[in-house]
Scaffold this motif. Structure first.
Motif, mmCIF file in Angstrom:
data_model
loop_
_atom_site.group_PDB
_atom_site.id
_atom_site.type_symbol
_atom_site.label_atom_id
_atom_site.label_comp_id
_atom_site.label_asym_id
_atom_site.label_seq_id
_atom_site.Cartn_x
_atom_site.Cartn_y
_atom_site.Cartn_z
ATOM 1 N N LYS A 43 0.928 -1.363 0.157
ATOM 2 C CA LYS A 43 0.082 0.043 0.075
ATOM 3 C C LYS A 43 0.815 1.283 0.084
ATOM 4 O O LYS A 43 2.207 1.243 0.418
ATOM 5 C CB LYS A 43 -1.047 0.190 1.353
ATOM 6 N N GLU A 44 0.253 2.436 -0.266
ATOM 7 C CA GLU A 44 1.046 3.638 -0.341
ATOM 8 C C GLU A 44 1.086 3.928 1.137
ATOM 9 O O GLU A 44 0.392 3.913 2.064
ATOM 10 C CB GLU A 44 0.108 4.492 -1.143
ATOM 11 N N ARG A 45 2.056 5.006 1.274
ATOM 12 C CA ARG A 45 2.228 5.469 2.369
ATOM 13 C C ARG A 45 1.336 6.703 2.835
ATOM 14 O O ARG A 45 1.015 7.407 1.919
ATOM 15 C CB ARG A 45 3.815 6.097 2.507
ATOM 16 N N GLU A 46 0.572 6.421 4.030
ATOM 17 C CA GLU A 46 -0.416 7.588 4.421
ATOM 18 C C GLU A 46 0.068 8.277 5.674
ATOM 19 O O GLU A 46 0.555 7.696 6.451
ATOM 20 C CB GLU A 46 -1.838 6.441 4.577
ATOM 21 N N GLY A 47 -0.497 9.554 5.645
ATOM 22 C CA GLY A 47 -0.428 10.453 6.599
ATOM 23 C C GLY A 47 -1.351 10.026 7.635
ATOM 24 O O GLY A 47 -2.492 9.603 7.549
ATOM 25 N N ILE A 48 -1.098 10.020 9.045
ATOM 26 C CA ILE A 48 -1.778 9.595 10.138
ATOM 27 C C ILE A 48 -2.105 10.696 11.189
ATOM 28 O O ILE A 48 -3.252 10.739 11.754
ATOM 29 C CB ILE A 48 -1.664 8.268 10.847
ATOM 30 N N ALA A 49 -0.894 11.648 11.484
ATOM 31 C CA ALA A 49 -1.001 12.773 12.254
ATOM 32 C C ALA A 49 -0.312 13.633 12.101
ATOM 33 O O ALA A 49 1.027 13.167 11.814
ATOM 34 C CB ALA A 49 -1.111 12.034 13.955
ATOM 35 N N THR A 50 -0.424 14.832 12.632
ATOM 36 C CA THR A 50 0.515 16.062 12.566
ATOM 37 C C THR A 50 0.207 16.800 13.935
ATOM 38 O O THR A 50 -0.548 16.913 14.526
ATOM 39 C CB THR A 50 0.075 16.805 11.040
ATOM 40 N N ILE A 51 1.494 17.501 13.931
ATOM 41 C CA ILE A 51 1.544 18.526 14.880
ATOM 42 C C ILE A 51 2.741 19.727 14.678
ATOM 43 O O ILE A 51 3.698 19.266 14.335
ATOM 44 C CB ILE A 51 2.014 17.996 16.484
ATOM 45 N N THR A 52 2.305 20.895 14.978
ATOM 46 C CA THR A 52 3.382 21.911 14.714
ATOM 47 C C THR A 52 4.362 21.938 16.027
ATOM 48 O O THR A 52 4.039 21.683 16.902
ATOM 49 C CB THR A 52 2.660 23.173 14.248
ATOM 50 N N SER A 53 5.216 22.892 15.789
ATOM 51 C CA SER A 53 6.331 22.906 16.998
ATOM 52 C C SER A 53 5.715 23.520 18.009
ATOM 53 O O SER A 53 6.425 23.446 18.834
ATOM 54 C CB SER A 53 7.420 23.748 16.370
ATOM 55 N N ASN A 54 4.580 24.389 17.947
ATOM 56 C CA ASN A 54 4.209 24.846 19.244
ATOM 57 C C ASN A 54 2.825 23.972 19.444
ATOM 58 O O ASN A 54 1.873 24.652 20.321
ATOM 59 C CB ASN A 54 3.699 26.462 18.778
ATOM 60 N N GLY A 55 2.817 22.934 19.021
ATOM 61 C CA GLY A 55 1.501 21.952 19.528
ATOM 62 C C GLY A 55 0.386 22.215 18.816
ATOM 63 O O GLY A 55 -0.530 21.666 19.455
ATOM 64 N N GLY A 56 0.292 22.906 18.008
ATOM 65 C CA GLY A 56 -0.925 23.207 17.294
ATOM 66 C C GLY A 56 -1.368 22.425 15.933
ATOM 67 O O GLY A 56 -0.329 21.488 15.892
ATOM 68 N N THR A 104 0.287 19.307 6.935
ATOM 69 C CA THR A 104 -0.530 18.375 6.136
ATOM 70 C C THR A 104 -0.370 16.969 6.153
ATOM 71 O O THR A 104 0.562 16.553 6.681
ATOM 72 C CB THR A 104 -0.349 18.799 4.655
ATOM 73 N N LEU A 105 -1.287 16.194 5.936
ATOM 74 C CA LEU A 105 -1.291 14.367 5.764
ATOM 75 C C LEU A 105 -0.740 14.028 4.496
ATOM 76 O O LEU A 105 -0.584 12.806 4.273
ATOM 77 C CB LEU A 105 -2.541 13.831 6.089
ATOM 78 N N LYS A 106 -0.431 15.159 3.564
ATOM 79 C CA LYS A 106 0.175 14.609 2.232
ATOM 80 C C LYS A 106 1.552 14.218 2.312
ATOM 81 O O LYS A 106 2.364 15.019 2.782
ATOM 82 C CB LYS A 106 -0.070 15.924 1.262
ATOM 83 N N VAL A 107 1.893 13.215 1.947
ATOM 84 C CA VAL A 107 3.198 12.371 1.947
ATOM 85 C C VAL A 107 4.335 13.287 1.086
ATOM 86 O O VAL A 107 5.338 13.741 1.629
ATOM 87 C CB VAL A 107 3.201 11.030 1.318
ATOM 88 N N ASP A 108 3.863 13.801 0.025
ATOM 89 C CA ASP A 108 4.713 14.798 -0.837
ATOM 90 C C ASP A 108 5.233 15.922 -0.330
ATOM 91 O O ASP A 108 6.208 16.666 -0.739
ATOM 92 C CB ASP A 108 4.112 14.924 -2.271
ATOM 93 N N MET A 109 4.506 16.372 0.996
ATOM 94 C CA MET A 109 5.117 17.773 1.313
ATOM 95 C C MET A 109 5.921 17.625 2.278
ATOM 96 O O MET A 109 6.694 18.488 2.654
ATOM 97 C CB MET A 109 3.646 18.310 1.893
ATOM 98 N N TYR A 110 6.517 16.255 2.560
ATOM 99 C CA TYR A 110 7.581 16.317 3.485
ATOM 100 C C TYR A 110 8.950 15.957 3.051
ATOM 101 O O TYR A 110 8.914 14.971 2.159
ATOM 102 C CB TYR A 110 7.137 15.192 4.815
#
Length: 123
Positions: A43-56, A104-110
């Motif tokens: 399967k393709e890699r999928e995003g499951i969770a994100t968090i910013t450096s300030n916790g947002g 974002t949960l998009k793989v290509d953005m990282y």
């Protein structure tokens, strides 16, 4: 340059819990968003969770909402993923990732990735 190192994977029974860690090293001044991804065999890699450096910007994939929690300890420079009520379909390699951009949960953005840690949930 930022380096990421995941740990905490393993094998659990359905309904069990695991906590993944991602140690962050290097120059993190340009790191704004951290995320967890996973990839199951075939399967393709999928995003499951994100968090910013300030916790947002807490974003979760629908498949893990209410079961997984992303968090971070900036003093320890560590990202976490608490996984509860695990299901066999949660099995796969889990990666942490970072980017100097909006979350974002998009793989290509990282553009910064760890090597991954295996999670196996037995039925």
């Amino acid at each position: 340059q930022v380096h990421l190192l995941e740990s905490g994977g393993g094998s659990v029974q359905t309904g069990g819990s695991l906590r993944l860690s991602c140690a962050v090293s290097g120059d993190t001044r340009r790191t704004y968003c951290m995320a967890w991804f996973r990839q199951a065999p075939g399967k393709e890699r999928e995003g499951i969770a994100t968090i910013t450096s300030n916790g947002g910007s807490l974003l979760y994939a629908d498949s893990v909402k209410g079961r997984f929690t992303i968090s971070q300890d900036n003093a320890k420079k560590t990202l976490y993923l608490q996984m509860n009520s695990l299901k066999p379909e949660d099995s796969g390699i889990y990666y942490c990732a970072a980017v100097h951009n909006w979350c974002t949960l998009k793989v290509d953005m990282y553009d910064i990735w760890g090597q991954g840690t295996q999670v196996t949930v037995a039925s």
